[in-house]
Design a protein around this motif. Structure first.
Motif, mmCIF file in Angstrom:
data_model
loop_
_atom_site.group_PDB
_atom_site.id
_atom_site.type_symbol
_atom_site.label_atom_id
_atom_site.label_comp_id
_atom_site.label_asym_id
_atom_site.label_seq_id
_atom_site.Cartn_x
_atom_site.Cartn_y
_atom_site.Cartn_z
ATOM 1 N N GLU A 10 -7.831 4.240 3.030
ATOM 2 C CA GLU A 10 -7.922 2.872 2.197
ATOM 3 C C GLU A 10 -9.197 2.220 2.415
ATOM 4 O O GLU A 10 -9.929 2.240 3.315
ATOM 5 C CB GLU A 10 -6.847 1.985 3.057
ATOM 6 C CG GLU A 10 -5.443 2.609 3.077
ATOM 7 C CD GLU A 10 -4.358 1.932 3.426
ATOM 8 O OE1 GLU A 10 -4.444 0.399 3.553
ATOM 9 O OE2 GLU A 10 -3.242 2.150 4.426
ATOM 10 N N ASN A 51 0.727 -1.440 -0.232
ATOM 11 C CA ASN A 51 0.099 -0.083 -0.035
ATOM 12 C C ASN A 51 0.820 1.153 -0.093
ATOM 13 O O ASN A 51 0.245 2.323 -0.058
ATOM 14 C CB ASN A 51 -1.194 0.062 1.217
ATOM 15 C CG ASN A 51 -0.253 -0.036 2.583
ATOM 16 O OD1 ASN A 51 0.782 -0.450 2.631
ATOM 17 N ND2 ASN A 51 -0.752 0.347 3.508
ATOM 18 N N VAL A 59 -6.084 4.101 -1.314
ATOM 19 C CA VAL A 59 -5.518 2.924 -1.688
ATOM 20 C C VAL A 59 -6.630 1.784 -1.554
ATOM 21 O O VAL A 59 -7.244 1.749 -0.711
ATOM 22 C CB VAL A 59 -4.348 2.194 -0.726
ATOM 23 C CG1 VAL A 59 -4.019 0.784 -0.981
ATOM 24 C CG2 VAL A 59 -3.336 3.101 -0.928
#
Length: 391
Positions: A360, A176, A382
């Motif tokens: 994320e 990531n 991400v």
């Protein structure tokens, strides 16, 4: 995503999930697709995670070519090689790789030169196909062709990428973080490091403090620039910019009766050594060029303007000012040699990547990532293909 061993899938189509863009500007649809085996010079990759870039949003909205539908977007990612086609020897099954939209064939005059990253064997273009064979490796379950995006198409659990667009990396690096070097951060850092070759003690101006502009600031900081001026309409971005080395801020909407370039020329006693346009507006390129120091100043264009946009520079000024104006695709980086250098700088705690990741999400929530970026609430989001995350 079901675990699939290469021995089971090698040479056969893979059925997996992808986020398909069916119509311009409409939410992506998570559906099952078929991913064909790689042809010669191609690799099939299982995507670990991908991040969202503004270029994805730009092409997602386009109603006319090079916007084309249905398409699998996404071009910032990291993955593992599932299988390789013929004539592939630089990566093997199981290797961790970063795909990039810019090729690095290693064979042509340009790729062998230190002066350019513009491959002449596989010249960059916005194509809906694979670069060598000009066909797609994606179909939906009805057999309809799904188009590629920037030779990566990472919004799919599996994708096929030409080996010239793949860089092998150390698998121990957090995916990531490593995925950010697939496009955005590499572009900004590279523009300061490779394209401009920013010198220690120099003055830098950055027009636009989005993720690309902040990556330019990070690159300029790494190169030792002492004055990094950020220009933006949003003053809140200055606080964020400080994390990446921005020392001064100019609110382009609050310059009174002066132009931005006049303000910067006064701040820098005659102009900056390096100016970077990171928005994609011809008017800002003109402003950047106008506040670039005479004699040695460089203006670097990173922003993607709308098709057909033109610049209009005074021939007299070009001749008499001695300034340089240049473009920078992928920050002038050669992916296969420069991405590993940047990853080492990250491991050595020189290059900041953690600070770029603000959100994320799970693959199922990919449309939330679009909302966050459109609303201006994140730098990089991400998207994990097979992991439960809390956003």
């Amino acid at each position: 995503m079901d675990d699939k061993s290469s021995s089971e899938t090698r040479g056969n189509p893979i059925r997996c999930r992808a986020a398909v863009s069916r119509k311009p500007g409409e939410p992506l649809v998570i559906e099952e697709v078929m991913v064909a085996p790689p042809m010669a010079h191609e690799v099939r990759i299982r995507i670990i995670c991908t991040s969202l870039c503004h270029s994805d949003i730009t092409f997602w909205k386009l109603k006319d070519f090079p916007g084309i539908f249905p398409r699998i977007l996404g071009h910032e990612a990291i993955g593992v090689v599932e299988s390789v086609g013929e004539d592939v020897d630089e990566v093997s099954e199981g290797d961790t790789v970063i795909p990039t939209f810019m090729p690095d064939c290693g064979d042509c005059v340009d790729c062998r030169s230190k002066k350019s990253n513009l491959c002449s064997k596989l010249p960059f273009k916005v194509s809906p196909w694979m670069p060598r064979h000009e066909t797609s490796r994606f179909t939906d379950l009805k057999g309809e062709v799904l188009y590629h995006f920037l030779f990566v198409s990472s919004f799919s659990e599996y994708t096929v990428v030409d080996v010239a667009h793949v860089t092998k990396i150390d698998p121990s690096i957090a995916p990531n973080r490593a995925c950010l070097l697939s496009c955005g951060v590499s572009t900004g850092v590279g523009a300061a490091w490779r394209t401009a070759n920013v010198e220690k003690g120099s003055t830098v101006v950055i027009f636009g403090l989005g993720s690309i502009g902040l990556a330019v600031a990070e690159g300029a900081r790494l190169c030792g620039a002492t004055k990094i001026i950020g220009v933006d309409l949003n003053p809140d971005k200055f606080e964020n910019g400080k994390k990446f080395g921005v020392t001064d801020f100019v609110n382009s909407g609050n310059c009174g009766d002066k132009s931005v370039s006049q303000v910067i020329n006064e701040m820098t006693d005659g102009g900056a050594d390096y100016c970077f346009e990171c928005v994609g507006m011809a008017s800002l390129v003109h402003e950047a060029y106008a506040c670039c120091r005479k004699g040695w100043g460089k203006t670097i264009v990173l922003g993607v303007d709308k098709p057909g946009s033109k610049l209009s520079l005074s021939s007299f000024e070009v001749l008499h000012s001695g300034k340089s104006l240049m473009g920078s695709l992928f920050g002038g980086l050669k992916a296969k040699s420069d991405i590993p250098i940047l990853l080492k700088k990250y491991l050595d705690k020189e290059l900041q990547l953690d600070e770029f990741v603000t959100h994320e999400v799970r693959f199922d929530d990919i449309n939330k990532a679009f909302d966050l970026l459109i609303e201006g609430n994140c730098l990089r989001c991400v998207i994990w293909m097979d992991k439960q995350v809390s956003s």
